[in-house]
Design a protein around this motif. Structure first.
Motif, short mmCIF file in Angstrom:
data_model
loop_
_atom_site.label_atom_id
_atom_site.label_comp_id
_atom_site.label_asym_id
_atom_site.label_seq_id
_atom_site.Cartn_x
_atom_site.Cartn_y
_atom_site.Cartn_z
N ARG A 250 20.07 -4.83 4.95
CA ARG A 250 19.20 -3.67 5.09
C ARG A 250 19.52 -3.05 6.55
NH1 ARG A 250 13.00 -5.71 4.63
NH2 ARG A 250 12.90 -3.24 4.69
N ASN B 259 2.82 -8.06 4.57
CA ASN B 259 3.10 -6.82 3.84
C ASN B 259 3.14 -5.68 4.76
OD1 ASN B 259 1.77 -4.95 1.87
ND2 ASN B 259 2.71 -6.28 0.68
N SER B 260 2.16 -5.67 5.71
CA SER B 260 2.31 -4.27 6.53
C SER B 260 3.60 -4.23 7.37
CB SER B 260 1.11 -4.18 7.25
OG SER B 260 1.01 -5.31 8.37
N GLN C 264 6.56 -5.59 6.39
CA GLN C 264 7.69 -5.11 5.14
C GLN C 264 7.54 -3.61 5.20
OE1 GLN C 264 10.41 -5.71 3.79
NE2 GLN C 264 9.59 -7.84 3.41
N LYS C 265 6.22 -3.05 5.08
CA LYS C 265 6.05 -1.65 4.84
C LYS C 265 6.72 -0.94 5.93
CE LYS C 265 2.52 1.84 5.00
NZ LYS C 265 0.88 2.27 5.14
N ASN D 247 10.19 -1.03 5.86
CA ASN D 247 10.83 -0.25 4.62
C ASN D 247 10.76 1.22 4.96
OD1 ASN D 247 11.23 -2.25 2.66
ND2 ASN D 247 9.20 -1.71 1.88
N ILE D 248 9.89 1.73 5.84
CA ILE D 248 9.72 2.90 6.08
C ILE D 248 11.30 3.18 7.34
CG2 ILE D 248 8.65 4.64 7.53
CD1 ILE D 248 6.20 3.78 6.37
N TRP E 76 3.51 8.53 -0.78
CA TRP E 76 3.34 8.58 0.67
C TRP E 76 2.29 9.00 1.53
CZ3 TRP E 76 8.42 7.18 3.67
CH2 TRP E 76 9.33 6.56 2.90
N LEU F 44 8.00 2.04 -1.28
CA LEU F 44 8.58 1.70 0.17
C LEU F 44 7.16 1.49 0.98
CD1 LEU F 44 11.50 3.97 0.83
CD2 LEU F 44 11.59 1.67 0.18
N GLY G 147 5.15 -1.73 1.16
CA GLY G 147 5.51 -3.06 1.79
C GLY G 147 6.17 -3.89 0.71
N ILE G 148 6.69 -3.49 -0.11
CA ILE G 148 7.30 -4.30 -1.35
C ILE G 148 8.85 -4.73 -0.64
CG2 ILE G 148 8.57 -4.28 -3.27
CD1 ILE G 148 5.76 -2.87 -4.35
N SER G 149 9.14 -5.94 -0.62
CA SER G 149 10.41 -6.42 -0.28
C SER G 149 11.70 -5.74 -0.75
CB SER G 149 10.60 -7.90 -0.02
OG SER G 149 10.69 -8.17 -1.30
N PRO G 150 12.68 -5.61 -0.01
CA PRO G 150 13.83 -4.99 -0.84
C PRO G 150 14.33 -5.69 -1.99
CG PRO G 150 14.37 -5.00 1.73
CD PRO G 150 12.90 -5.77 1.27
N GLN H 100 12.13 -4.89 -4.81
CA GLN H 100 12.62 -3.44 -5.12
C GLN H 100 13.50 -3.31 -6.04
OE1 GLN H 100 13.15 -1.03 -1.75
NE2 GLN H 100 11.40 -1.91 -0.71
#
Ligand SMILES: Nc1ncnc2c1ncn2[C@@H]1O[C@H](COP(=O)(O)OP(=O)(O)OP(=O)(O)O)[C@@H](O)[C@H]1O
Ligand SMILES: [Mg+2]
Lengths: 101, 393, 236
Positions: A2, B3-4, B6-7, B10-11, B297, C117, C120-123, C126
């Motif tokens: 990633r 989780n946060s 990870q969020k 992701n962003i 979003w 996204l 907070g879901i992991s790749p 996803q």
């Protein structure tokens, strides 16, 4: 992989490089610090007031001990030419120079 | 993973991808920014290195230096003056010195000539000489040379050379020693000789010197003693060590201030560019934000996305520029800025800059580059995040 | 998440103004009262500008009504601040848009996972979820294609996959067949039918007789100039 890992590896790579640089830096400083006492005694002995960083004129070799008229003492063309002096020498530095010329 | 976190990742991923999609534009910004930071950081680091080096080395300048002024200019003073000072309590030592400049016409260089009679010094033991020996008190015509002088005179093994007196008669010297390379910072242009020889070379009246160096027993008394000296010798200039050190810092302050002004102007231009780039956001960008919003979003997510994008750009540029700057100082001796700080020189003393990296400078550069960039992009980011979700329906 | 509260969508005396109080004020919805039951498939029909998209937006929690009562999945919209509306929307609603609204520069897969996204879901998860949906709608072979490089039908299926990625109980589709030929349109209706069999509530807008007269559409709601004209029940 990633993209954020790529970014993190980029940063880690640079942090490693920077740590290496800091080590080099510390080495140089330690080396310098080791010579400082003897240089200090040299300074004390001779009463040097400045570093020999540049020697264009007496007021740059010994800026700490100049008077306002010092620039004119070297030769007539030698008014303080900063900032231009930072980038080029006066065109006739090899010829002019002697006060009586 | 949390989780946060990870969020945020992701962003961040999404932001990186969208930076990469417009790689030409963003790489341009990145490189310009890197350049600005590189210049700013090298400049700052160079300034610190030089001033700190001077600070450390000049710690031991004589407590008091006395010079004679006449018509506002420095003139020679008689060694007899020392007698006048003998009565001042607290002075432990007074040494006369001739300190002058010899202009070498063939090379167009200025050498610093230092005449001293103080032989209480053992430079060999201190490892200060590269070769030869120190001046012997009983023999005249001997000199110890700095390395730049040796190079400039092209002695190449010869021991003898001559200088002109003011009346153009020749005076010959014997080179007995050369200062070590590590002292270059102080001795590069130095020619050390006896007091007598120096007086001879400059055709000074016998018993006259250029200045007197005073050592004071208690450093707290320097000011009072300096005042007393000034009283005793009319028309004298009395310099204390503190004054000398301060003036020296000021000279770099002047030069670095000038350079910094130029660099800050370029930085300001860059920040305006960043602001402008962020503000003019296209229909496409607007649609993208609308789509993201309708897909769930939050406004905050969009702002974070834009913020991460500029954070990544600026931090990468910062790290990259900073590393380049250190490389510049460590391995290239700050070649780019040497002229700005040192001016021109015929007798170019060769010395390696002693690098001095300090946290303060890193923070300073950060505060003057990354922070303005981030603030300049916050308003555009906020504007972008205000796009309504229903624009894409 | 399945809600047991019935009806799933309830609107009564809903008005919607655009640019309220300004010169360009538009009264887009006038006194709309509508109930949609759990598992129902309804279709909004009407001329352009009649307010179909606006009504769908309110059902989709994009914005609340200017006045009147609107509840989706048991939650009253007008009470909710924007932030909660967004949170609620992504749990509850799957959108399929008139112009697909697929980001052309992203790959098919990346488009599909967009709603995941900010959760907070992991790749890894996803990819797994996206793969299931791509498999189901037959676009697995286009996974790494840029969205600008695939056909209209594939784009449409990408849009459906994206709408379903969070498994919402309500699917809203704004003119989903506007860019498709008749075969593709029928295929789409088949997909929607299977969703309905999964128990999802579906609301469409369309002019296309293929859609409005499709056998699985429970109800067609005719709209004109912001009002509901008549409500005809096709079956049940
Ligand atoms: N954001 C907006 N601002 C102002 N007016 C709007 C806005 N969106 C829609 N309208 C107006 O509201 C009315 C209803 O628009 P809406 O998009 O709901 O129509 P529609 O039935 O979906 O039409 P179409 O079949 O062409 O999609 C139209 O007159 C339109 O001009
Ligand atoms: Mg519409």
């Amino acid at each position: 992989m990633r993209p954020s890992w790529l970014l993190i590896s980029f940063f880690s790579l640079f942090i490693v490089i920077d740590i290496v640089f800091l080590c080099v830096h510390n080495g140089r400083r330690a080396e310098f610090d080791a010579t400082v006492p003897s240089l200090n005694s040299l300074v004390a002995q001779m009463g040097l007031s400045d570093l020999a960083l540049s020697t264009e004129a007496r007021y740059t070799r010994h800026p700490a001990l100049t008077d306002p008229v010092a620039p004119f003492m070297d030769h007539i063309g030698a008014i303080e030419h900063f900032p231009s002096g930072s980038f080029m020498a006066p065109s006739s530095v090899r010829k002019v120079g002697m006060p009586n010329e | 993973m949390n989780n946060s976190v990870q969020k945020q990742l992701n962003i961040l991923d999404y932001g990186l991808q969208s930076l990469w999609r417009k790689k030409f534009k963003n790489l341009c910004v990145f490189f310009i920014f890197t350049l600005v930071i590189f210049l700013l950081a090298s400049f700052q680091c160079m300034n610190t290195s030089l001033t700190r080096t001077a600070e450390k080395l000049l710690l031991t300048v004589p407590d008091i230096t006395i010079q004679q002024l006449s018509a506002g200019r420095q003139t020679a003073m008689s060694v007899e003056t020392i007698k006048k000072l003998g009565t001042i309590f607290g002075i432990t030592e007074i040494n006369p010195r001739i300190w002058g400049y010899y202009f070498d016409e063939t090379n167009g260089a200025n050498y610093t000539v230092l005449g001293t009679d103080d032989h209480s010094f053992a430079p060999l033991q201190l490892d200060l000489l590269e070769s030869g020996q120190y001046l012997k008190p009983e023999e005249g015509g001997q000199v110890v040379l700095g390395q730049a002088v040796v190079d400039n005179l092209a002695l190449s093994g010869r021991r003898y050379f001559s200088f002109f007196r003011p009346d153009l008669t020749l005076m010959s010297f014997q080179q007995v020693g050369v200062f070590a390379e590590k002292t270059n910072l102080l001795t590069a242009d130095l020619i050390l000789m006896s007091l007598e020889d120096a007086g001879d070379l400059f055709a000074m009246q016998k018993g006259y010197v250029t200045d007197l160096l005073v050592t004071v027993g208690n450093s707290n008394e320097i000011q009072t003693i300096a005042a007393k000296i000034a009283e005793k010798i009319p028309g004298s200039r009395v310099l204390t060590s503190a004054q000398i050190q301060k003036t020296y810092q000021a000279i770099f302050g002047f030069r670095s201030g000038f350079g910094a002004a130029c660099l800050l102007a370029s930085l300001a231009a860059f920040v305006i560019l960043a602001f402008d780039k962020g503000l003019g956001f296209s229909k496409e960008d607007q649609r993208e934000v609308g789509i993201l919003k309708i897909l769930g979003w939050q406004t905050g997510d969009i702002m974070r996305l834009r913020f991460y994008e500029s954070l990544v750009t600026s931090l990468c540029a910062f790290v990259f520029g900073m590393t380049l700057a250190w490389m510049h100082i460590l391995f290239f001796d700050g070649g780019l800025f040497r002229p700005v700080f040192l001016g021109w020189s015929v007798l170019r003393p060769s010395f390696d800059i002693v690098p001095f990296i300090q946290l303060q400078d890193i923070l300073l550069v950060f505060a003057f580059s990354v922070l303005p960039y981030l603030t300049a992009t916050i308003i555009p980011a906020w504007r972008a995040s205000m796009v309504r979700a229903d624009t894409v329906i | 998440m399945k809600t047991d509260i019935q009806p799933v969508i309830e609107l009564s005396e809903v008005h919607k103004f655009y640019n309220q109080g300004q010169l360009r004020e538009v009264h887009a919805l006038k006194d709309i009262t509508l109930r949609v039951e759990q598992g129902e498939m309804i279709c909004l029909r009407g001329p352009s500008g009649s307010g179909k998209s606006t009504l769908l937006s309110i059902m989709g929690c994009v914005f609340g009504p200017t006045s009147g009562f609107a509840a989706v999945g048991g939650k009253q919209l007008s009470r909710m601040p924007d932030q909660y509306l967004t949170c609620y929307r992504r749990k509850t609603i799957g959108f399929i848009f008139q112009h697909f609204n697929i980001l052309p520069e992203l790959t098919v897969e990346n488009n599909i996972v967009l709603p995941l996204l900010p959760l907070g879901i992991s790749p890894h998860d996803q990819k797994k979820r996206a793969a299931l949906l791509m498999e189901r709608f037959g676009i697995m072979h286009r996974r790494d294609f840029q969205a600008s490089q695939i056909s209209g039908g594939e784009l449409q299926r990408t849009a459906i996959a994206r709408a379903l990625i969070l498994d919402p109980p309500i699917i809203l589709a704004d003119e989903p067949t506007a860019h498709l030929d008749s075969t593709r349109s029928l295929e789409l209706m088949e997909s929607l039918t299977t969703l309905r069999q999964d128990g999802k509530t579906i609301s469409l807008t369309s002019h296309d007789p293929l859609v409005t007269e499709h056998k699985n559409v429970d109800r067609v709601v005719d709209m004109e100039d912001g009002c509901i004209v008549e409500s005809e029940s096709v079956c049940s």
